[in-house]
Design a protein around this motif. Structure first.
Motif, PDB file in Angstrom:
ATOM      1  N   GLN A 305      28.772  26.412-113.577  1.00 26.97           N
ATOM      2  CA  GLN A 305      29.879  27.347-113.688  1.00 26.97           C
ATOM      3  C   GLN A 305      30.646  27.343-112.374  1.00 26.97           C
ATOM      4  O   GLN A 305      30.171  26.831-111.361  1.00 26.97           O
ATOM      5  N   ILE A 307      32.003  29.062-109.157  1.00 25.66           N
ATOM      6  CA  ILE A 307      31.647  30.179-108.285  1.00 25.66           C
ATOM      7  C   ILE A 307      32.514  30.085-107.040  1.00 25.66           C
ATOM      8  O   ILE A 307      32.343  29.172-106.226  1.00 25.66           O
ATOM      9  N   LYS A 332      32.122  34.943-105.409  1.00 25.61           N
ATOM     10  CA  LYS A 332      32.533  35.400-106.732  1.00 25.61           C
ATOM     11  C   LYS A 332      32.782  36.914-106.727  1.00 25.61           C
ATOM     12  O   LYS A 332      32.165  37.675-107.493  1.00 25.61           O
ATOM     13  N   GLU A 367      27.011  37.562-113.352  1.00 26.57           N
ATOM     14  CA  GLU A 367      28.071  36.572-113.165  1.00 26.57           C
ATOM     15  C   GLU A 367      27.511  35.207-112.805  1.00 26.57           C
ATOM     16  O   GLU A 367      28.158  34.187-113.038  1.00 26.57           O
ATOM     17  N   PHE A 368      26.326  35.174-112.236  1.00 29.09           N
ATOM     18  CA  PHE A 368      25.739  33.908-111.806  1.00 29.09           C
ATOM     19  C   PHE A 368      24.741  33.351-112.814  1.00 29.09           C
ATOM     20  O   PHE A 368      24.569  32.140-112.909  1.00 29.09           O
TER      21      PHE A 368
END
Length: 654
Positions: A305, A307, A332, A367-368
Motif C-alpha cells: 500500500q 504510505i 501517513k 491504516e497500515f
C-alpha cells in the motif's frame, strides 16, 4: 569517490555497508598502483627526449600490469596502455582487469573496458597530481566475502590476515588525503558495483552515467549520478567543497547532496571526516516519499500500500554506526518525533542491531494493517511472525498518545520490545482504555506449522464496570464501581486476532470498593420482609473476588464472591464471548443474611443484552461447586498472589 558516494547514497540503512565503506579504500589501492606505474613511465620519459619518442609508440600495458601485480599481490592484466607526450600527458587504457581472490564468485574483482585521461606533467613532479578529461566506461566491480568470510578487498599484508577485522576508523583514522589528485572533469558510463555477502545476498548498484566537474583545485566540485540500486532507478546530485579542502586530512569535508528515486527525495547537508571512504558523516538529512514504494523496492520488501513518509533529523555515520537523532516527521498523517534511530552493523557473521526511540501523537494502525482500501476496521490484524535468525536485532521503545486498532481506541500507550533469535519479547506494554490502565509483558516464540506461541501476563487496574458492560453489549447491571484484574494468557496462532480469540486465560478479578443494588441481596436471599418493604438504593461492596478461566472465549467464573454489609453473594457463571451468551447462578450465603431469608438461588441466562431471570435449584453439589477454594491453588503464581490480597479470598468456602 563517485562510485562510493553513489553506492552509499542509494543504500538503505538496514543493509550492511562495512565492506562497502572500505571498498573505495581497497579499490583505490589498485587504482593508484596503476597510476603509479603510469607516473613512473612518464617521469622516466620526461628525463630525456628519447623517452618522448619511446612513449609515443610503445604499449606499456604489460609493464604497468607487472608493477601493479607486484604491488597488490593479485593478478592485474592490461590489454593495452598508450601514453601520448605533451604538457598534458594523454593516457589511454583498454581492457584492464584485477583478479578476484580464490573462492570468489567470479574470476574478476574489477574490470575496466576503457579509461582515458590527461595528466598535467608538472603536477607529477611537484604534486598534487592534476588530471582532466577522465573518461571511463564498461566498469565492473565485485566486492564480496567468500563463504569462509575471506574479503576480496584486502591486498598484501591485509590479505594475509584473512578474515580478521580491519581496524575501526576511529582507531586507524582517515586515509591521508594530502596528495589526493585534482580531477577537473570525470565521466563514467556503463558501470556496475556489486556487494555480495558471505551468505550469498547481493546488493547491486548500476551506474548509467557519473559526471564530476570543477573549475579548479580551489573551486566547488559538482557530482551527478544516474543509475539504479537493486534495479530501482536512482539519481543523485551533489555540490562538494574544493579538492584543496579534501586534501586537508583533519578538516571535515563539506557535502550538499540530493538523491531521488521515483517520488522519493533524500537531501543531506553536512560534512565527512573521511569522505573517500564515506565515513565520519554528520549533518542534516530530510526524507520525503508520498508512497514509500521506492524505499520498499530498494530494501527488497513488498509494497502492499502507499504510505506517505516525511522525516528530517540529524544524521551520523561513523564506522559501524548509523543514526538519526532530533528527528521530526509524519507517517501517513501520523506525526512522530524521533529521539533515536540507530543501526550498528554486525561483524563476523553477527546481525545488525537497531535501537529506536520514537513517539507518535497519534497512530492509526488500521491504516497500515488493512491492505484493502474498503476493508472494515474490524478486519485489521497483525501476523505473529518470529524469525529464528533475525537480521537485524531490534530494541525499540514506542510511545503513542492516541492509538487506534480495529474499533478500539487506546491512549498513553508505551511499548518496550525487542527482537531476538526465535523470539519477540515485550518487556513492557502500558496503555489506558475506558479509564482503566493495562500493563502487560510477554513473549512471542516460534512454534510448529508457521504459528507462534504467545504468552502474556496482564494487569488491569481501575476498569469501570458500567463502561465495560456497554462495550461488551450487556444490559444494565446492579453492580457499580471499578475492578482490578491479574491475568495470564497463552495461545499458539498465526495472527494477533486469532491469538486473542483462541487464548487460554486464567484470571482473578477483584473489587475493593464499589456498590451493589440492595434488591440483589433481597432477591437472592428471598427475604420475606421484601413482601412488605422493598429495599432501595445501593449497599457498599466490602470486597469482590472471582476466578475466571476460559479457552477460545468460552469459560467460567468460579468461584465468585461479593461481600456487602447486607450479606454475601456467591455465584458461578459460564459464558461464550463469541455468541455473547452467559449463564449465571447466584445466591446468598446463609450465614450472612437475616432469619427471614430463605436463601433461594437465582439463575440469569441468555444473551448479554436480554437475559432471562428465574429461580434456580441450590443443591449440595451446587453449593460445593461454588465454594471450590482449591481452584485458587491451580492459578498461575502471579494471579494467585493477586487473589490472596483480596479480603474475599477468606470468604470463599462452603
Amino acid at each position: 569517490m563517485s562510485d562510493q558516494t553513489s553506492d552509499n547514497a542509494a543504500r538503505p540503512e538496514s543493509q550492511k555497508s562495512g565492506p562497502a565503506s572500505g571498498q573505495t579504500r581497497r579499490r583505490g589501492a589498485g587504482f593508484w598502483a596503476l597510476w603509479g606505474g603510469v607516473g613512473a613511465v612518464a617521469l622516466v620519459a620526461a628525463s630525456g627526449g628519447a623517452g618522448w619518442v619511446f612513449l609515443s609508440k610503445a604499449d606499456l600495458g604489460r609493464f604497468v600490469a607487472r608493477r601493479a601485480t607486484a604491488a597488490l599481490g593479485r593478478t592485474v592484466e592490461i590489454g593495452s596502455l598508450h601514453v601520448t607526450p605533451g604538457r598534458w600527458l594523454k593516457v589511454e587504457i583498454a581492457n584492464a582487469r584485477l583478479a578476484n581472490i580464490p573462492g570468489g564468485t567470479g574470476p574478476d574483482m574489477v574490470r575496466v573496458g576503457h579509461l582515458a585521461a590527461e595528466v598535467n606533467v608538472s603536477s607529477l613532479l611537484h604534486g598534487p597530481m592534476l588530471v582532466r578529461h577522465v573518461a571511463i566506461s564498461d566498469v565492473y566491480v565485485m566486492v564480496e566475502r567468500t563463504p569462509q568470510r575471506v574479503p576480496n578487498w584486502r591486498f598484501g599484508k591485509q590479505a594475509e590476515a584473512g578474515a580478521k577485522p580491519a581496524p575501526h576508523p576511529a582507531q586507524s583514522g582517515p586515509d591521508d588525503r594530502s596528495d589526493y589528485p585534482t580531477a577537473l572533469d570525470v565521466a563514467v558510463q556503463k558501470g556496475e558495483v556489486i556487494y555480495r555477502t558471505a551468505h550469498g545476498s547481493e546488493f547491486r548498484t548500476t551506474l548509467k552515467t557519473v559526471t564530476l566537474q570543477t573549475d579548479g583545485a580551489d573551486k566547488p566540485v559538482h557530482l551527478a549520478v544516474d543509475g539504479a540500486y537493486n534495479d530501482t532507478p536512482v539519481t543523485m546530485t551533489a555540490t562538494m567543497q574544493p579538492f584543496s579542502i579534501l586534501r586537508q586530512t583533519k578538516t571535515p569535508y563539506g557535502i550538499d547532496m540530493e538523491a531521488k528515486s521515483g517520488d522519493m527525495t533524500i537531501t543531506f547537508r553536512g560534512t565527512a571526516t573521511d569522505p573517500i571512504n564515506a565515513d565520519g558523516i554528520r549533518g542534516a538529512v530530510t526524507f520525503n516519499s508520498p508512497t514509500s514504494r521506492p524505499m520498499m523496492q530498494i530494501a527488497g520488501l513488498p509494497a502492499q500500500q502507499d504510505i506517505a513518509v516525511q522525516m528530517s533529523g540529524q544524521f551520523e555515520h561513523e564506522g559501524d554506526l548509523w543514526s538519526v537523532t532530533q528527528g521530526q516527521g509524519m507517517v501517513k498523517d501520523n506525526p512522530m518525533t524521533i529521539t533515536l534511530m540507530r543501526l550498528v552493523e554486525g561483524s563476523h557473521g553477527k546481525p545488525d542491531h537497531i535501537t529506536a526511540d520514537i513517539a507518535f501523537s497519534q497512530l492509526n494502525l488500521n491504516e497500515f494493517l488493512s491492505h484493502q482500501k474498503a476493508a472494515s476496521p474490524t478486519q485489521t490484524d497483525m501476523p505473529l511472525t518470529v524469525d529464528p535468525a533475525p537480521d537485524p536485532l531490534v530494541d525499540a521503545h514506542l510511545s503513542v498518545k492516541k492509538l487506534s486498532y480495529n474499533v478500539l481506541t487506546f491512549s498513553n500507550m508505551t511499548l518496550a520490545a525487542s527482537v531476538a533469535p526465535g523470539a519477540v519479547a515485550v518487556d513492557t506494554l502500558s496503555l489506558d482504555y475506558l479509564g482503566a490502565n493495562l500493563k502487560a509483558s510477554g513473549k512471542i516464540e516460534a512454534a510448529d506449522k508457521g504459528a507462534s506461541h504467545v504468552g502474556a501476563s496482564v494487569n488491569v487496574s481501575g476498569a469501570d464496570i458500567e463502561k465495560l458492560r456497554q462495550v461488551l453489549g450487556f444490559g444494565p447491571v446492579p453492580l457499580q464501581g471499578r475492578v482490578d484484574m491479574q491475568m495470564r494468557a497463552d495461545a499458539t496462532q498465526k495472527t494477533l486476532n486469532a491469538a486473542v480469540h483462541a487464548a487460554d486465560v486464567a484470571a482473578a478479578v477483584s473489587m475493593t470498593s464499589g456498590s451493589l443494588d440492595r434488591k440483589v441481596i433481597g432477591l437472592v436471599s428471598a427475604d420475606l420482609r421484601m413482601l412488605f418493604n422493598k429495599p432501595k438504593g445501593m449497599t457498599p461492596v466490602a470486597c469482590m473476588l472471582g476466578v475466571v478461566s476460559s479457552r477460545a472465549g468460552v469459560g467460567q467464573a468460579l468461584p465468585l464472591r461479593i461481600r456487602t454489609g447486607d450479606g454475601t453473594v456467591a455465584a458461578n457463571a459460564r459464558f461464550d464471548l463469541s455468541r455473547k451468551w452467559f449463564d449465571l447462578t447466584f445466591g446468598s450465603q446463609a450465614s450472612t443474611t437475616g432469619r427471614f431469608a430463605l436463601d433461594i438461588p437465582v439463575r440469569v441466562s441468555g444473551s448479554f443484552s436480554s437475559p432471562k431471570v428465574r429461580p434456580a435449584s441450590w443443591s449440595a453439589e451446587g453449593r460445593a461447586m461454588m465454594a471450590q477454594t482449591e481452584r485458587l491453588n491451580t492459578l498461575p503464581a502471579g494471579v494467585k498472589q493477586f487473589a490472596l490480597k483480596n479480603a474475599c479470598y477468606r470468604a470463599i468456602g462452603p
